[in-house]
Scaffold this motif. Structure first.
Motif, PDB file in Angstrom:
ATOM      1  N   VAL A   1       0.745  -1.335  -0.051  1.00  0.00           N
ATOM      2  CA  VAL A   1       0.077  -0.060  -0.011  1.00  0.00           C
ATOM      3  C   VAL A   1       0.730   1.244  -0.076  1.00  0.00           C
ATOM      4  N   LEU A   2       1.963   1.300   0.958  1.00  0.00           N
ATOM      5  CA  LEU A   2       2.750   2.511   1.047  1.00  0.00           C
ATOM      6  C   LEU A   2       3.501   2.631  -0.373  1.00  0.00           C
ATOM      7  N   SER A   3       3.896   1.624  -0.860  1.00  0.00           N
ATOM      8  CA  SER A   3       4.819   1.695  -2.057  1.00  0.00           C
ATOM      9  C   SER A   3       3.829   2.034  -3.478  1.00  0.00           C
ATOM     10  N   GLY A   4       2.530   1.708  -3.393  1.00  0.00           N
ATOM     11  CA  GLY A   4       1.607   2.074  -4.532  1.00  0.00           C
ATOM     12  C   GLY A   4       1.341   3.481  -4.159  1.00  0.00           C
ATOM     13  N   LEU A   5       1.035   3.956  -3.104  1.00  0.00           N
ATOM     14  CA  LEU A   5       0.682   5.360  -2.848  1.00  0.00           C
ATOM     15  C   LEU A   5       1.885   6.181  -3.093  1.00  0.00           C
ATOM     16  N   GLY A   6       3.207   5.852  -2.735  1.00  0.00           N
ATOM     17  CA  GLY A   6       4.353   6.593  -3.001  1.00  0.00           C
ATOM     18  C   GLY A   6       4.449   6.658  -4.527  1.00  0.00           C
ATOM     19  N   ALA A   7       4.642   5.846  -5.344  1.00  0.00           N
ATOM     20  CA  ALA A   7       4.600   5.997  -6.734  1.00  0.00           C
ATOM     21  C   ALA A   7       3.423   6.768  -7.402  1.00  0.00           C
ATOM     22  N   LEU A   8       2.336   6.724  -7.044  1.00  0.00           N
ATOM     23  CA  LEU A   8       1.238   7.801  -7.440  1.00  0.00           C
ATOM     24  C   LEU A   8       1.629   8.956  -6.973  1.00  0.00           C
ATOM     25  N   GLY A   9       2.163   9.292  -5.828  1.00  0.00           N
ATOM     26  CA  GLY A   9       2.090  10.636  -5.386  1.00  0.00           C
ATOM     27  C   GLY A   9       3.311  11.320  -6.089  1.00  0.00           C
TER      28      GLY A   9
ATOM     29  N   PRO B   1       0.786  -9.587 -10.683  1.00  0.00           N
ATOM     30  CA  PRO B   1       1.111  -8.060 -10.380  1.00  0.00           C
ATOM     31  C   PRO B   1       2.387  -7.920 -11.478  1.00  0.00           C
ATOM     32  N   TRP B   2       3.455  -8.966 -11.385  1.00  0.00           N
ATOM     33  CA  TRP B   2       4.664  -8.716 -12.004  1.00  0.00           C
ATOM     34  C   TRP B   2       4.476  -8.783 -13.763  1.00  0.00           C
ATOM     35  N   TYR B   3       3.203  -9.072 -14.107  1.00  0.00           N
ATOM     36  CA  TYR B   3       2.869  -8.879 -15.445  1.00  0.00           C
ATOM     37  C   TYR B   3       2.908  -7.497 -16.051  1.00  0.00           C
ATOM     38  N   ALA B   4       3.077  -6.535 -14.990  1.00  0.00           N
ATOM     39  CA  ALA B   4       2.793  -5.115 -15.233  1.00  0.00           C
ATOM     40  C   ALA B   4       4.151  -4.657 -15.759  1.00  0.00           C
ATOM     41  N   ALA B   5       5.206  -5.597 -15.627  1.00  0.00           N
ATOM     42  CA  ALA B   5       6.661  -4.968 -16.111  1.00  0.00           C
ATOM     43  C   ALA B   5       6.755  -4.516 -17.474  1.00  0.00           C
ATOM     44  N   LEU B   6       6.046  -5.248 -18.418  1.00  0.00           N
ATOM     45  CA  LEU B   6       6.124  -4.815 -19.758  1.00  0.00           C
ATOM     46  C   LEU B   6       5.337  -3.453 -20.059  1.00  0.00           C
ATOM     47  N   ALA B   7       4.082  -3.320 -19.485  1.00  0.00           N
ATOM     48  CA  ALA B   7       3.276  -2.281 -19.574  1.00  0.00           C
ATOM     49  C   ALA B   7       4.019  -1.094 -18.781  1.00  0.00           C
TER      50      ALA B   7
ATOM     51  N   ILE C   1      -0.568   1.516 -12.308  1.00  0.00           N
ATOM     52  CA  ILE C   1      -0.269   1.315 -10.866  1.00  0.00           C
ATOM     53  C   ILE C   1      -1.085   0.830  -9.989  1.00  0.00           C
ATOM     54  N   GLY C   2      -2.510   1.214 -10.065  1.00  0.00           N
ATOM     55  CA  GLY C   2      -3.414   0.884  -9.045  1.00  0.00           C
ATOM     56  C   GLY C   2      -3.633  -0.690  -9.330  1.00  0.00           C
ATOM     57  N   THR C   3      -3.919  -1.125 -10.565  1.00  0.00           N
ATOM     58  CA  THR C   3      -3.964  -2.503 -10.768  1.00  0.00           C
ATOM     59  C   THR C   3      -2.826  -3.608 -10.548  1.00  0.00           C
ATOM     60  N   THR C   4      -1.513  -2.998 -10.476  1.00  0.00           N
ATOM     61  CA  THR C   4      -0.708  -3.740 -10.119  1.00  0.00           C
ATOM     62  C   THR C   4      -0.655  -3.867  -8.671  1.00  0.00           C
ATOM     63  N   ALA C   5      -0.883  -2.690  -7.807  1.00  0.00           N
ATOM     64  CA  ALA C   5      -0.952  -2.823  -6.269  1.00  0.00           C
ATOM     65  C   ALA C   5      -2.343  -3.864  -5.963  1.00  0.00           C
TER      66      ALA C   5
ATOM     67  N   HIS D   1      -2.054 -11.544  -4.004  1.00  0.00           N
ATOM     68  CA  HIS D   1      -1.140 -12.348  -4.204  1.00  0.00           C
ATOM     69  C   HIS D   1       0.035 -12.138  -3.334  1.00  0.00           C
ATOM     70  N   ASN D   2      -0.346 -11.487  -1.754  1.00  0.00           N
ATOM     71  CA  ASN D   2       0.528 -11.428  -0.834  1.00  0.00           C
ATOM     72  C   ASN D   2       1.070 -12.788  -0.130  1.00  0.00           C
TER      73      ASN D   2
END
Length: 454
Positions: free
Chosen positions: A86-94, A412-418, A435-439, A445-446
């Motif tokens: 959650v923190l990583s996703g919000l940080g990236a978006l911010g 989630p790691w399928y987001a690498a190419l996109a 980024i939201g979809t990846t998060a 899949h935690n």
């Protein structure tokens, strides 16, 4: 000699010119994302804490030996990993939001900060998936002279098989010959020590991630945005590098292919693009979507010869790669294509449809419907892309992102190419959705991969 009003005021005030800060400087100062940077750092630190506190439910049962904190209890490990995502996703978006409002950090600083985080997590036990254990087992089979497309980790036995997730222990390799060679090289280094093979895989994957980040910063229209989307993206570092996934290599090859496709002026450039796409398909066959995305704009513009050269070069490269094993290397892919992951709309369809129509009918229906949905989403995403985005980037991005959304099996790691494609040119709000979809996928899949049933 004439003087300006400001100079006269400076003389009266003792010679120092006082000027009001410019509006641009004020805007950039207000846009500094202190909170987003703090959340990004905290998220990465929590990923590292989980990796250093192995074994726990979010890591493999083979901890890297030189940094060992006390093992985390299951509930604590899971809670920390959720918070890290959650923190990583919000940080990236911010940080991306601040960049849109005028924040312009030095790309070299972004690269150095991201590289430091990458080197830390790459030297810890993999977090969030047991895929690296599967890579190590398939590599060990190949290094011993076996065929990973026939022999399963369970048949290999020993310490390697013990680490493989329950869902994959009886499954032959679903990765291409390039991936098998990569895995075999790591297993040759590791020998009969699985942790050493896994560490070699983690370091090689980190190197591919860094190379991709360097190429993106050097070739993207906006180097800062490219850095924030890849090398300094805490969510991507947590998912791809801390997880040690092969999708990083796919992204690296795709960036190289896009570079030559975007600047192709000679016939041999098209052949090089095709070879790179073929090599990427030799890692994961799903990368064929990249080839389709590159060929489609050429066909629409009437550049049939260029499209034919790229397709033929990619096909020939892939044929040569698979010739080393034979067509049976494609057989495991047919079984894997029937799998459905969480969360997926196809999971509900499969659950309720099986009761009324039967498993075979539902499976056949899904296999026909999801490609149609992917194409529809591709059309919609392409229309949402900024008008000034080159088709050679926008079409592959739309296609790969639509695949993430529509495919029955999505991770989630399928987001690498996109993400790599989005970093090359602005995609507007679609980047936020990516980024939201990846998060969201990462939250579902935690796990270290043990005990999965989907």
């Amino acid at each position: 000699m004439t003087t300006t009003d400001s100079e006269e005021r400076a003389v009266r005030s003792g010679g120092r010119i006082r000027t009001a800060p410019s509006r641009d400087v004020t805007v950039v100062t207000r846009c500094r994302p202190r909170a987003a940077v703090g959340m990004s750092g905290a998220g990465l630190a929590l990923f590292a804490l989980v990796g250093a506190s192995a074994p726990n439910p979010n890591t493999l049962r083979a901890p890297i030996t030189w940094l060992r904190l006390p093992a985390l209890p299951g509930t604590v490990s899971e809670a920390i990993t959720y918070v890290a995502i959650v923190l990583s996703g919000l940080g990236a978006l911010g940080m991306l939001g601040a960049h849109r409002r005028g924040w312009r950090p030095d790309p070299r600083l972004l690269f150095c900060a991201g590289a430091l985080a990458v080197l830390v997590v790459a030297n810890l036990t993999p977090v969030g998936s047991s895929d690296t254990a599967s890579y190590a087992a398939y590599g060990r089979i190949a290094a011993l002279g076996g065929d990973p497309y026939v022999t399963t980790p369970a048949q290999l036995g020993g310490a390697y098989a013990h680490l493989v997730g329950n869902a994959w222990r009886d499954t032959p390799s679903v990765y291409g010959p390039v991936a098998t060679g990569w895995q075999a090289a790591a297993a040759f280094v590791g020998g009969d020590q699985p942790w050493l093979t896994i560490w070699a895989l983690m370091l090689a994957n980190a190197a591919a991630f860094l190379v991709t980040g360097y190429l993106l910063i050097r070739t993207a229209d906006d180097p800062v945005r490219a850095g924030l989307l890849w090398i300094a993206n805490p969510l991507l570092i947590g998912v791809l590098v801390a997880g040690g996934h092969l999708d990083t290599i796919v992204a690296c090859l795709a960036v190289c292919a896009l570079h030559f496709a975007h600047r192709a002026v000679r016939w041999h450039h098209d052949l090089l693009v095709g070879v790179l796409v073929g090599l990427a398909c030799g890692v994961k066959i799903s990368t064929a979507l990249l080839g389709v995305g590159l060929a489609w704009p050429l066909l629409r513009s009437g550049a049939w010869r260029r499209a034919a050269r790229q397709v033929c070069a990619a096909t020939l490269t892939l044929a040569v790669l698979y010739a080393a094993y034979g067509l049976h290397a494609l057989v495991p892919l047919s079984a894997a294509s029937q799998m459905i992951s969480t969360p997926s709309l196809w999971q509900a369809f499969d659950h309720f449809g099986t009761a009324f129509l039967g498993h075979r009918t539902v499976a056949a229906t899904i296999s026909l419907m999801w490609p149609a949905l992917m194409l529809a989403l591709t059309w919609g995403l392409r229309r949402r892309a900024p008008a000034d985005t080159a088709a050679v980037v926008a079409v592959p991005f739309a296609l790969t992102f639509a695949w993430m959304l529509a495919a029955p099996w999505s991770m989630p790691w399928y987001a690498a190419l996109a993400c790599a494609l989005a970093a090359l040119a602005g995609q507007g709000r679609l980047t936020q959705y990516l980024i939201g979809t990846t998060a969201v996928l990462a939250l579902f899949h935690n796990s270290g991969g043990h005990g999965w049933t989907w």
